[in-house]
Design an enzyme around this catalytic site. Structure first.
Site, PDB file in Angstrom:
ATOM      1  N   GLU A   1      -6.902   6.540  -3.944  1.00 36.28           N
ATOM      2  CA  GLU A   1      -6.762   5.489  -4.953  1.00 36.28           C
ATOM      3  C   GLU A   1      -6.686   6.028  -6.388  1.00 36.28           C
ATOM      4  O   GLU A   1      -7.426   5.607  -7.271  1.00 36.28           O
ATOM      5  CB  GLU A   1      -7.910   4.485  -4.814  1.00 36.28           C
ATOM      6  CG  GLU A   1      -7.973   3.851  -3.438  1.00 36.28           C
ATOM      7  CD  GLU A   1      -9.229   3.017  -3.209  1.00 36.28           C
ATOM      8  OE1 GLU A   1     -10.019   2.835  -4.149  1.00 36.28           O
ATOM      9  OE2 GLU A   1      -9.412   2.549  -2.074  1.00 36.28           O
TER      10      GLU A   1
ATOM     11  N   ASN B   1      -4.145   8.531  -0.113  1.00 35.95           N
ATOM     12  CA  ASN B   1      -4.526   7.298   0.566  1.00 35.95           C
ATOM     13  C   ASN B   1      -4.761   6.208  -0.475  1.00 35.95           C
ATOM     14  O   ASN B   1      -5.385   6.446  -1.506  1.00 35.95           O
ATOM     15  CB  ASN B   1      -5.814   7.553   1.365  1.00 35.95           C
ATOM     16  CG  ASN B   1      -6.235   6.378   2.223  1.00 35.95           C
ATOM     17  OD1 ASN B   1      -5.497   5.939   3.101  1.00 35.95           O
ATOM     18  ND2 ASN B   1      -7.434   5.861   1.983  1.00 35.95           N
TER      19      ASN B   1
ATOM     20  N   HIS C   1      -5.486  -3.253   3.788  1.00 32.72           N
ATOM     21  CA  HIS C   1      -6.471  -4.337   3.666  1.00 32.72           C
ATOM     22  C   HIS C   1      -5.701  -5.623   3.340  1.00 32.72           C
ATOM     23  O   HIS C   1      -5.411  -5.921   2.180  1.00 32.72           O
ATOM     24  CB  HIS C   1      -7.493  -4.010   2.579  1.00 32.72           C
ATOM     25  CG  HIS C   1      -8.357  -2.841   2.907  1.00 32.72           C
ATOM     26  ND1 HIS C   1      -9.210  -2.827   3.983  1.00 32.72           N
ATOM     27  CD2 HIS C   1      -8.494  -1.622   2.306  1.00 32.72           C
ATOM     28  CE1 HIS C   1      -9.854  -1.666   4.039  1.00 32.72           C
ATOM     29  NE2 HIS C   1      -9.423  -0.910   3.040  1.00 32.72           N
TER      30      HIS C   1
ATOM     31  N   GLU D   1      -6.793   1.925   7.172  1.00 33.81           N
ATOM     32  CA  GLU D   1      -7.951   1.058   6.958  1.00 33.81           C
ATOM     33  C   GLU D   1      -7.606  -0.416   7.211  1.00 33.81           C
ATOM     34  O   GLU D   1      -8.041  -1.308   6.483  1.00 33.81           O
ATOM     35  CB  GLU D   1      -8.486   1.220   5.526  1.00 33.81           C
ATOM     36  CG  GLU D   1      -8.837   2.654   5.162  1.00 33.81           C
ATOM     37  CD  GLU D   1      -9.438   2.793   3.767  1.00 33.81           C
ATOM     38  OE1 GLU D   1      -9.927   1.776   3.220  1.00 33.81           O
ATOM     39  OE2 GLU D   1      -9.425   3.916   3.230  1.00 33.81           O
TER      40      GLU D   1
ATOM     41  N   ASP E   1      -7.472  -4.128   8.067  1.00 35.80           N
ATOM     42  CA  ASP E   1      -8.184  -5.336   8.457  1.00 35.80           C
ATOM     43  C   ASP E   1      -7.422  -6.520   7.866  1.00 35.80           C
ATOM     44  O   ASP E   1      -6.615  -6.356   6.954  1.00 35.80           O
ATOM     45  CB  ASP E   1      -9.665  -5.345   8.036  1.00 35.80           C
ATOM     46  CG  ASP E   1      -9.900  -4.917   6.594  1.00 35.80           C
ATOM     47  OD1 ASP E   1      -9.037  -5.191   5.734  1.00 35.80           O
ATOM     48  OD2 ASP E   1     -10.951  -4.319   6.314  1.00 35.80           O
TER      49      ASP E   1
END
Length: 390
Positions: free
Chosen positions: A181, A224, A260, A289, A291
Site C-alpha cells: 500500500e 500488494n 476487499h 486478501e 473478502d
C-alpha cells in the site's frame, strides 16, 4: 490487509509453548490434519478441487484487532478453526503476526512465536506461506513511529528488520508482500504517512526488494495493495513504477490485488484485463486478501439475494485469476465470519467470508469450489488431449 543492533537483540525464539490443539485423530504432532496431495478425491476441499499448481489460501486469524476481542487467539485455541485451516487451504498468510507491531514490538526485541507456529503448521499440512509484510505505513510500533531517529538510524533499523525476519524464514516463504500500500487512491506515493518513504525517499522501496532477494533468492517478491483491481490511477502508478524498477534490474516478481470488495459497489469488470497487463511485464500476479462485505442491519442476517451477489463476486474474482496464466495464488482474507476484521473497521457491513460464525458453508464457498473444480476439469482435459496427440 491494511498495516538493533544484532549484539543486543533479545529474540523471543524459545521452543513454542503455545497450546496448539490437535485437529483430528490423524493430526500431526502439534495439530492440523495431514494434507492429501493434489487429488479430486476430496471435492469438498478447496485445495483438492483446484487445478494442479494453483494454490488456494487464507489469512490466519490472530494479532491486530483480534487482541481486543473477547475470544482467545483463534489459531492457538480454536480446534475446529485449525482443522478447517489445514483441510481446506494449500496456502496461508499471517493476518497480523508478521507485521511490524506484532513481530518487532520493541527496538531490540522480536516476538516470533506466532509466526513460527504458522510456518510450522504450514509445513505439517503441506501448505505454502505468504509473508506479510515488510514495508508499510500502518501497524508500525510506537517506538518506531514516535522515535527520534536520524535517517541513517532508520535505514539501519529497516535493513536489520528485513535481514532478521526474512533470514529467519528463508526457504519457508513462497511469496513476500515486500511493499504494501505505498500509493494512495490518486496514484501518489504516501510521502506523509509512510515513515520509510517520507524519511528515506522513494528509492528505499527498491532497496528493500534488493535486500530481500539477497537474503532469500527463491522467494517471489510482490507489491500488494487494495483498490487496484481495476485499471485506475492507483494501479497505473504501480504499472509505471514496476516498469521503471524492472528497467533498473530490481528483483520485482509480482503484483497482487487484495480484493476487499463490497456489494455496495459494482464488481471490477476489468480485473482480468488489469492482471493481464502486469502479466505481460513478466510478473506473477495474485489475489491476496479477498473478502466481500455486505450491508446488514445490526442483529440481522443477509438475504438470499445478498448471498447470491456475494457468491458471484467471489466466483468472478477467482475466474479472473484463473484466466491469467501467471496468476497461481488466490487467497481469501479469512474464511469464517467468526474472526472477520470487517465489522471492526466497516460500520454496518459484515458477513464478508465464505463460512458463517459456526463454520457453515455459504453459497460463496460453493462458488469457489465449483469454479476450481471446473478449472481443474478443463486443465485435465487439455493435458489428456495433449498426451493423446503426442
Amino acid at each position: 490487509m491494511r498495516s538493533i543492533r544484532f549484539a543486543t537483540v533479545a529474540l523471543a525464539t524459545t521452543a513454542l509453548t503455545l497450546p496448539l490443539m490437535t485437529g483430528t485423530a490423524t493430526a500431526g504432532p502439534a495439530g492440523g490434519e495431514k494434507a492429501a496431495p493434489h487429488s479430486h478425491a476430496a471435492p469438498d476441499r478447496l485445495r483438492s478441487a483446484a487445478p494442479e499448481g494453483f494454490v488456494v489460501g487464507t489469512a490466519v486469524a490472530g494479532g491486530g484487532h483480534h487482541l481486543e476481542q473477547d475470544y482467545p487467539d483463534p489459531f492457538t485455541y480454536d480446534r475446529e478453526y485449525r482443522k478447517i485451516l489445514g483441510r481446506q487451504f494449500s496456502s496461508v498468510s499471517p493476518e497480523n503476526q508478521m507485521k511490524w507491531d506484532y513481530i518487532h514490538p520493541e527496538r531490540d526485541r522480536y516476538d516470533f512465536a506466532q509466526a513460527d507456529a504458522i510456518v510450522e503448521f504450514a509445513k505439517r499440512n503441506k501448505q505454502v506461506v505468504r509473508g506479510h509484510t515488510l514495508l508499510w505505513h500502518s501497524q508500525n510500533p510506537a517506538w518506531l513511529e514516535e522515535g527520534d531517529f536520524s535517517k541513517e538510524e532508520l535505514r539501519t533499523i529497516l535493513r536489520e528488520h528485513v535481514t532478521t525476519v526474512v533470514g529467519r524464514y528463508a526457504g519457508k516463504i513462497q511469496q513476500w508482500d515486500v511493499a504494501n500500500e505505498i500509493f494512495d487512491d490518486q496514484g501518489d506515493l504516501r510521502t506523509r504517512d509512510n515513515i520509510w518513504i517520507r524519511e528515506l525517499g522513494p528509492g528505499i522501496v527498491a532497496d528493500v526488494f534488493r535486500w530481500v532477494h539477497e537474503i532469500d533468492p527463491k522467494a517471489k517478491l510482490f507489491f500488494n495493495d487494495y483498490n487496484v483491481e481495476s485499471v485506475n490511477a492507483k494501479s497505473d502508478a504501480y504499472y509505471a513504477l514496476i516498469q521503471d524498477l524492472l528497467a533498473q534490474g530490481v528483483p520485482v516478481h509480482g503484483f497482487s490485488v487484495q480484493g476487499h470488495l463490497s456489494t455496495r459497489y459494482g464488481f471490477p469488470d476489468d480485473l482480468e484485463d488489469n492482471l493481464r497487463r502486469f502479466d505481460a511485464l513478466g510478473l506473477e500476479t495474485a489475489v491476496t486478501e479477498l473478502d466481500v462485505r455486505m450491508d446488514v442491519p445490526e442483529g440481522g442476517a443477509p438475504t438470499k439475494a445478498q448471498e447470491r451477489q456475494q457468491a458471484d463476486y467471489y466466483r468472478r474474482t477467482l475466474e479472473a485469476c484463473l484466466a491469467v496464466e501467471g496468476c497461481d495464488s488466490f487467497t481469501i482474507w479469512g474464511f469464517t465470519d467468526k474472526y472477520s476484521w470487517v465489522p471492526v473497521f466497516f460500520e454496518g457491513e459484515g458477513f464478508a467470508n465464505v463460512m458463517t460464525d459456526d463454520f457453515d458453508r455459504k453459497p460463496a464457498f460453493y462458488a469457489l469450489r465449483d469454479t476450481l473444480r471446473e478449472a481443474a476439469r478443463k486443465d485435465d482435459c487439455k493435458k489428456s488431449h495433449k498426451h493423446r496427440k503426442g
